[in-house]
Structures are given as structure tokens and as C-alpha cells.
Write a protein that holds these residues in place. Structure first.
Motif, PDB file in Angstrom:
ATOM      1  N   CYS A  71      12.117 -11.469  -2.627  1.00 12.34           N
ATOM      2  CA  CYS A  71      13.462 -10.927  -2.381  1.00 12.34           C
ATOM      3  C   CYS A  71      13.464 -10.096  -1.111  1.00 12.34           C
ATOM      4  O   CYS A  71      12.449  -9.480  -0.754  1.00 12.34           O
ATOM      5  CB  CYS A  71      13.871 -10.065  -3.584  1.00 12.34           C
ATOM      6  N   ASN A  72      14.599 -10.074  -0.437  1.00 16.90           N
ATOM      7  CA  ASN A  72      14.784  -9.134   0.661  1.00 16.90           C
ATOM      8  C   ASN A  72      14.972  -7.738   0.092  1.00 16.90           C
ATOM      9  O   ASN A  72      15.255  -7.557  -1.095  1.00 16.90           O
ATOM     10  CB  ASN A  72      15.994  -9.543   1.513  1.00 16.90           C
ATOM     11  N   HIS A  73      14.800  -6.734   0.941  1.00 15.80           N
ATOM     12  CA  HIS A  73      14.817  -5.346   0.463  1.00 15.80           C
ATOM     13  C   HIS A  73      15.826  -4.555   1.294  1.00 15.80           C
ATOM     14  O   HIS A  73      15.604  -4.303   2.467  1.00 15.80           O
ATOM     15  CB  HIS A  73      13.420  -4.741   0.598  1.00 15.80           C
ATOM     16  N   GLN A  74      16.935  -4.164   0.656  1.00 18.69           N
ATOM     17  CA  GLN A  74      18.034  -3.492   1.349  1.00 18.69           C
ATOM     18  C   GLN A  74      18.118  -2.002   1.038  1.00 18.69           C
ATOM     19  O   GLN A  74      18.480  -1.210   1.897  1.00 18.69           O
ATOM     20  CB  GLN A  74      19.358  -4.152   0.942  1.00 18.69           C
ATOM     21  N   SER A  75      17.815  -1.629  -0.213  1.00 19.08           N
ATOM     22  CA  SER A  75      18.190  -0.290  -0.672  1.00 19.08           C
ATOM     23  C   SER A  75      17.343   0.086  -1.876  1.00 19.08           C
ATOM     24  O   SER A  75      16.724  -0.757  -2.535  1.00 19.08           O
ATOM     25  CB  SER A  75      19.688  -0.304  -1.052  1.00 19.08           C
ATOM     26  N   TRP A  76      17.335   1.391  -2.201  1.00 20.26           N
ATOM     27  CA  TRP A  76      16.708   1.859  -3.436  1.00 20.26           C
ATOM     28  C   TRP A  76      17.429   1.291  -4.666  1.00 20.26           C
ATOM     29  O   TRP A  76      16.875   1.276  -5.766  1.00 20.26           O
ATOM     30  CB  TRP A  76      16.722   3.377  -3.494  1.00 20.26           C
ATOM     31  N   VAL A  77      18.656   0.825  -4.484  1.00 21.73           N
ATOM     32  CA  VAL A  77      19.408   0.241  -5.598  1.00 21.73           C
ATOM     33  C   VAL A  77      18.857  -1.141  -5.967  1.00 21.73           C
ATOM     34  O   VAL A  77      19.099  -1.644  -7.063  1.00 21.73           O
ATOM     35  CB  VAL A  77      20.911   0.151  -5.244  1.00 21.73           C
ATOM     36  N   ASP A  78      18.086  -1.759  -5.071  1.00 15.25           N
ATOM     37  CA  ASP A  78      17.606  -3.118  -5.311  1.00 15.25           C
ATOM     38  C   ASP A  78      16.889  -3.244  -6.655  1.00 15.25           C
ATOM     39  O   ASP A  78      17.134  -4.195  -7.410  1.00 15.25           O
ATOM     40  CB  ASP A  78      16.645  -3.553  -4.200  1.00 15.25           C
ATOM     41  N   ILE A  79      15.998  -2.308  -6.952  1.00 16.48           N
ATOM     42  CA  ILE A  79      15.188  -2.435  -8.164  1.00 16.48           C
ATOM     43  C   ILE A  79      16.046  -2.346  -9.427  1.00 16.48           C
ATOM     44  O   ILE A  79      15.985  -3.248 -10.272  1.00 16.48           O
ATOM     45  CB  ILE A  79      14.039  -1.414  -8.170  1.00 16.48           C
ATOM     46  N   PRO A  80      16.872  -1.296  -9.611  1.00 15.69           N
ATOM     47  CA  PRO A  80      17.715  -1.309 -10.813  1.00 15.69           C
ATOM     48  C   PRO A  80      18.694  -2.477 -10.849  1.00 15.69           C
ATOM     49  O   PRO A  80      19.025  -2.984 -11.927  1.00 15.69           O
ATOM     50  CB  PRO A  80      18.446   0.044 -10.766  1.00 15.69           C
ATOM     51  N   ALA A  81      19.153  -2.928  -9.683  1.00 15.86           N
ATOM     52  CA  ALA A  81      20.073  -4.085  -9.660  1.00 15.86           C
ATOM     53  C   ALA A  81      19.353  -5.347 -10.139  1.00 15.86           C
ATOM     54  O   ALA A  81      19.884  -6.109 -10.955  1.00 15.86           O
ATOM     55  CB  ALA A  81      20.624  -4.284  -8.254  1.00 15.86           C
ATOM     56  N   LEU A  82      18.139  -5.586  -9.646  1.00 19.20           N
ATOM     57  CA  LEU A  82      17.383  -6.768 -10.065  1.00 19.20           C
ATOM     58  C   LEU A  82      17.013  -6.679 -11.542  1.00 19.20           C
ATOM     59  O   LEU A  82      17.043  -7.684 -12.272  1.00 19.20           O
ATOM     60  CB  LEU A  82      16.126  -6.916  -9.208  1.00 19.20           C
ATOM     61  N   GLN A  83      16.662  -5.485 -11.995  1.00 16.97           N
ATOM     62  CA  GLN A  83      16.328  -5.313 -13.409  1.00 16.97           C
ATOM     63  C   GLN A  83      17.538  -5.589 -14.293  1.00 16.97           C
ATOM     64  O   GLN A  83      17.423  -6.199 -15.354  1.00 16.97           O
ATOM     65  CB  GLN A  83      15.785  -3.907 -13.642  1.00 16.97           C
ATOM     66  N   LYS A  84      18.701  -5.161 -13.843  1.00 17.07           N
ATOM     67  CA  LYS A  84      19.922  -5.400 -14.619  1.00 17.07           C
ATOM     68  C   LYS A  84      20.211  -6.896 -14.726  1.00 17.07           C
ATOM     69  O   LYS A  84      20.532  -7.407 -15.805  1.00 17.07           O
ATOM     70  CB  LYS A  84      21.099  -4.681 -13.966  1.00 17.07           C
ATOM     71  N   VAL A  85      20.081  -7.608 -13.625  1.00 19.06           N
ATOM     72  CA  VAL A  85      20.442  -9.022 -13.602  1.00 19.06           C
ATOM     73  C   VAL A  85      19.427  -9.882 -14.353  1.00 19.06           C
ATOM     74  O   VAL A  85      19.797 -10.816 -15.082  1.00 19.06           O
ATOM     75  CB  VAL A  85      20.582  -9.507 -12.141  1.00 19.06           C
ATOM     76  N   PHE A  86      18.124  -9.574 -14.198  1.00 14.86           N
ATOM     77  CA  PHE A  86      17.096 -10.472 -14.724  1.00 14.86           C
ATOM     78  C   PHE A  86      16.458  -9.989 -16.025  1.00 14.86           C
ATOM     79  O   PHE A  86      15.648 -10.723 -16.602  1.00 14.86           O
ATOM     80  CB  PHE A  86      16.013 -10.694 -13.667  1.00 14.86           C
ATOM     81  N   ASN A  87      16.821  -8.793 -16.494  1.00 10.75           N
ATOM     82  CA  ASN A  87      16.245  -8.314 -17.742  1.00 10.75           C
ATOM     83  C   ASN A  87      16.573  -9.277 -18.884  1.00 10.75           C
ATOM     84  O   ASN A  87      17.732  -9.626 -19.118  1.00 10.75           O
ATOM     85  CB  ASN A  87      16.800  -6.920 -18.076  1.00 10.75           C
ATOM     86  N   ARG A  88      15.544  -9.725 -19.587  1.00 10.60           N
ATOM     87  CA  ARG A  88      15.634 -10.656 -20.717  1.00 10.60           C
ATOM     88  C   ARG A  88      16.090 -12.058 -20.305  1.00 10.60           C
ATOM     89  O   ARG A  88      16.358 -12.894 -21.163  1.00 10.60           O
ATOM     90  CB  ARG A  88      16.542 -10.097 -21.825  1.00 10.60           C
ATOM     91  N   ARG A  89      16.201 -12.324 -18.998  1.00 10.70           N
ATOM     92  CA  ARG A  89      16.451 -13.693 -18.529  1.00 10.70           C
ATOM     93  C   ARG A  89      15.152 -14.363 -18.102  1.00 10.70           C
ATOM     94  O   ARG A  89      15.031 -15.588 -18.157  1.00 10.70           O
ATOM     95  CB  ARG A  89      17.428 -13.685 -17.349  1.00 10.70           C
ATOM     96  N   ILE A  90      14.222 -13.548 -17.592  1.00 15.47           N
ATOM     97  CA  ILE A  90      12.901 -14.023 -17.211  1.00 15.47           C
ATOM     98  C   ILE A  90      11.893 -13.029 -17.781  1.00 15.47           C
ATOM     99  O   ILE A  90      12.285 -11.942 -18.237  1.00 15.47           O
ATOM    100  CB  ILE A  90      12.761 -14.127 -15.667  1.00 15.47           C
ATOM    101  N   PRO A  91      10.597 -13.357 -17.790  1.00 18.09           N
ATOM    102  CA  PRO A  91       9.632 -12.384 -18.287  1.00 18.09           C
ATOM    103  C   PRO A  91       9.738 -11.056 -17.546  1.00 18.09           C
ATOM    104  O   PRO A  91      10.181 -10.992 -16.389  1.00 18.09           O
ATOM    105  CB  PRO A  91       8.283 -13.068 -18.031  1.00 18.09           C
ATOM    106  N   PHE A  92       9.317 -10.011 -18.211  1.00 15.01           N
ATOM    107  CA  PHE A  92       9.413  -8.649 -17.677  1.00 15.01           C
ATOM    108  C   PHE A  92       8.839  -8.581 -16.263  1.00 15.01           C
ATOM    109  O   PHE A  92       7.722  -9.021 -16.005  1.00 15.01           O
ATOM    110  CB  PHE A  92       8.667  -7.692 -18.603  1.00 15.01           C
ATOM    111  N   MET A  93       9.613  -8.028 -15.326  1.00  4.85           N
ATOM    112  CA  MET A  93       9.201  -7.968 -13.930  1.00  4.85           C
ATOM    113  C   MET A  93       8.259  -6.801 -13.693  1.00  4.85           C
ATOM    114  O   MET A  93       8.524  -5.677 -14.113  1.00  4.85           O
ATOM    115  CB  MET A  93      10.416  -7.829 -13.009  1.00  4.85           C
ATOM    116  N   ARG A  94       7.183  -7.090 -12.974  1.00  5.85           N
ATOM    117  CA  ARG A  94       6.245  -6.047 -12.576  1.00  5.85           C
ATOM    118  C   ARG A  94       6.149  -6.008 -11.062  1.00  5.85           C
ATOM    119  O   ARG A  94       6.107  -7.047 -10.399  1.00  5.85           O
ATOM    120  CB  ARG A  94       4.877  -6.278 -13.205  1.00  5.85           C
ATOM    121  N   PHE A  95       6.123  -4.798 -10.524  1.00  6.45           N
ATOM    122  CA  PHE A  95       6.107  -4.568  -9.088  1.00  6.45           C
ATOM    123  C   PHE A  95       4.746  -4.035  -8.665  1.00  6.45           C
ATOM    124  O   PHE A  95       4.078  -3.340  -9.430  1.00  6.45           O
ATOM    125  CB  PHE A  95       7.162  -3.525  -8.687  1.00  6.45           C
ATOM    126  N   PHE A  96       4.359  -4.313  -7.437  1.00  9.97           N
ATOM    127  CA  PHE A  96       3.222  -3.632  -6.835  1.00  9.97           C
ATOM    128  C   PHE A  96       3.753  -2.328  -6.239  1.00  9.97           C
ATOM    129  O   PHE A  96       4.631  -2.334  -5.376  1.00  9.97           O
ATOM    130  CB  PHE A  96       2.586  -4.505  -5.750  1.00  9.97           C
TER     131      PHE A  96
END
Length: 309
Positions: free
Chosen positions: A93-118
Motif C-alpha cells: 500500500c502507499n502511505h499517506q497519513s497516520w490515518v492509513d493504519i486505522p483506515a486499513l484495519q477498519k476496511v479489512f478487519n475480518r475480511r482477511i487474516p489479521f494484519m501484522r505490520f513491521f
């Protein structure tokens, strides 16, 4: 109703509720983590690990619901149909803002396996969240400056070793590995300093993507190419809570990891050049997608809106 509250009431209220939700989720998470540490039995470890993920998904679900209740942000989402919890993904993913992480978590939570970040190693000291990320097996990476590497050459390759260790663990559980391929948030100053060939993006760093694909092997077969756009400009999490981010657009598409995308990035110059070309082409398509989104915004064309539950 809650979104119509005055900002001076709405923001403190949602912050308190988010804090309460965090405490209610991290306390059982810490208790289970302690139990996992004192019971090093493989079946128990796997069962506790699954329970930790369920707690985290509940936590993210509550956070996403708060965004729905307390803001009027419009979510325009494309390409999430047909994704599954039993498939592993490398999310780029491209990286625009600190909002990116909660936004991605909101959209993909329980749609794909739990996302883990480095994560940067310093983030382990963030109160509550740092230990929670550690408990959930988020890899922490210590980044070294060029000056440090020149002074201590033995530090070179340490991040790759940490990535390989993390991927070895991820091979045995459902996971989505999140990679912000630009390595840092977009700013115009960074864009100009890099002399980026893209209008809306920084230069992508192909090495990290290639290394994860190689380290995960056959355990990961698909890339989820995600583009995130804030048509009115990116902002902070506080901007989101205060209602200043009026729209978030997220486009996703699944790309198979073909044999041509697997190879020794570090030692095979032919493969490295081919992989860099592929990533650069991916980023050119992403840049065009962002430009098209900006045009639609100016022309006020209607878009398909997916309601997020």
C-alpha cells in the motif's frame, strides 16, 4: 446523532470511549499472553494465539464502529469482494497519513487474516499499544542510519534476519503481512528530495516486498495491492475524529504471486532488476489511479460506496 455533536463534546467523548475499549481488550490480551509464556505447549500456544487474534479483531471492530458513529466520513471502497480469512496475503500500500493504519484495519478487519505490520523498535514503548503489538507477534525492526552502518558494518542485514524470523513464524498461521512499500509517509518535501517520477507517490522500495515473498515461500500466494486516497488531503487521526476528513477512498485488487516474482533479490542482479521493474510498473498504475480519483472528485462523479459493517 453522535456525529452531530459539537466538536468540543464529540472528540473528548470518543477519545474516552476508545481508551475504555483499549483497556477492556488489552487486559485479557495481557493475561492470555502471560499464560502463553508460562505454558510452552504447542497446542496450548496455538489455541491462545487464536484467542489473542479474536480479541484484537474485536478491538479493531469497536474502533471502526466508533468512526461510523462519531464521524460523517464517507468510505468509498472497491475490490474487497471475494477475499477470505483462510488465505494469506502480502498487502502492499502507499502511505499517506497516520490515518492509513486505522483506515486499513477498519476496511479489512475480518475480511482477511489479521494484519501484522513491521514496526520500528521504538514503538514497543508506546503505553498499552506497544506491549499489545508484541503480544500479537508484530515484528519490531531496529532501523539504522547510514552513519551507523558505516561505523558498524556488522549491523548490515540485521533487518533481513529479523524479517526472516518473523516470516518463519507467519508461515504457520493465517496472516496478512502489511507493507508500506514507500517506507515512509508521503510529503511534498520527501517527494521533491527523492525526485520521484510519480505525481502522487514516493519511490517504492522493492527489496522488502521481494524478501517477504521469498521468506514466506508457498505459504503466501497472493498480493493485495491497496491504494488509499484522501480526496480532500490527508490528515491526522484527530482530524478524522473531529470530522475534518470527509472522504476516504480505498481500492484493492488481488494479484497472484507468479514464479517470476520469486527469487534471490540480494544476490541475483537479473531478478533484482526484473522485480524492481515490476514494482515500478505497479506504482505507476497506482499513481494513475490516484490521479483518476482526483479528477472524479473535481468533476463530482458518483462512485460505488461499500457499507462497512
Amino acid at each position: 446523532m453522535l456525529a452531530s455533536l459539537p466538536t468540543f463534546l464529540r472528540v473528548p467523548l470518543v477519545c474516552v470511549l476508545l481508551l475504555v475499549s483499549t483497556l477492556l481488550h488489552v487486559l485479557p490480551l495481557f493475561a492470555l499472553t502471560l499464560l502463553r509464556l508460562i505454558l510452552p505447549i504447542a497446542p496450548v500456544q496455538r489455541a491462545i494465539g487464536a484467542m489473542l487474534v479474536r480479541i484484537a479483531e474485536s478491538w479493531l471492530g469497536v474502533n471502526g464502529r466508533m468512526f461510523d458513529l462519531f464521524t460523517r466520513t464517507r468510505w468509498v471502497v472497491e475490490g474487497v469482494e471475494g477475499l477470505g480469512l483462510r488465505e494469506n496475503f502480502l498487502v502492499v500500500c502507499n502511505h499517506q497519513s497516520w490515518v492509513d493504519i486505522p483506515a486499513l484495519q477498519k476496511v479489512f478487519n475480518r475480511r482477511i487474516p489479521f494484519m501484522r505490520f513491521f514496526l520500528k523498535s521504538e514503538l514497543i514503548w508506546v503505553p498499552l499499544l506497544g506491549p499489545a503489538w508484541w503480544a500479537l507477534d508484530f515484528p519490531f525492526m531496529k532501523r539504522h542510519s547510514r552513519q551507523e552502518l558505516e561505523a558498524r558494518p556488522e549491523l548490515r542485514g540485521k533487518d533481513r534476519e529479523a524479517t526472516r524470523r518473523a516470516c518463519e513464524k507467519f508461515r504457520h498461521l493465517p496472516v496478512s503481512i502489511m507493507n508500506f512499500t514507500e517506507g515512509t509517509r508521503f510529503t511534498q518535501a520527501k517527494h521533491d528530495a527523492q525526485k520521484s517520477p510519480y505525481t502522487h507517490l514516493l519511490r517504492p522500495k522493492a527489496g522488502g516486498v521481494a524478501f517477504v515473498i521469498d521468506a514466506m515461500g508457498d505459504a503466501i500466494r497472493d498480493i493485495l495491492d491497496v491504494t488509499i486516497v484522501y480526496p480532500d488531503g490527508p490528515g491526522t487521526t484527530m482530524d478524522m475524529l473531529a470530522g475534518r476528513i470527509r472522504e476516504v477512498r480505498i481500492h484493492a485488487r488481488r494479484l497472484p504471486i507468479t514464479p517470476s516474482l520469486r527469487g534471490d533479490y540480494e544476490n541475483d542482479p537479473v531478478f533484482r532488476e526484473r522485480f524492481q521493474t515490476w514494482v515500478n510498473e505497479l506504482w505507476a498504475e497506482k499513481d494513475a489511479r490516484i490521479a483518476a480519483c482526483s479528477r472524479r472528485k473535481r468533476e463530482s462523479r458518483p462512485s460505488v460506496v461499500v457499507t462497512l459493517q
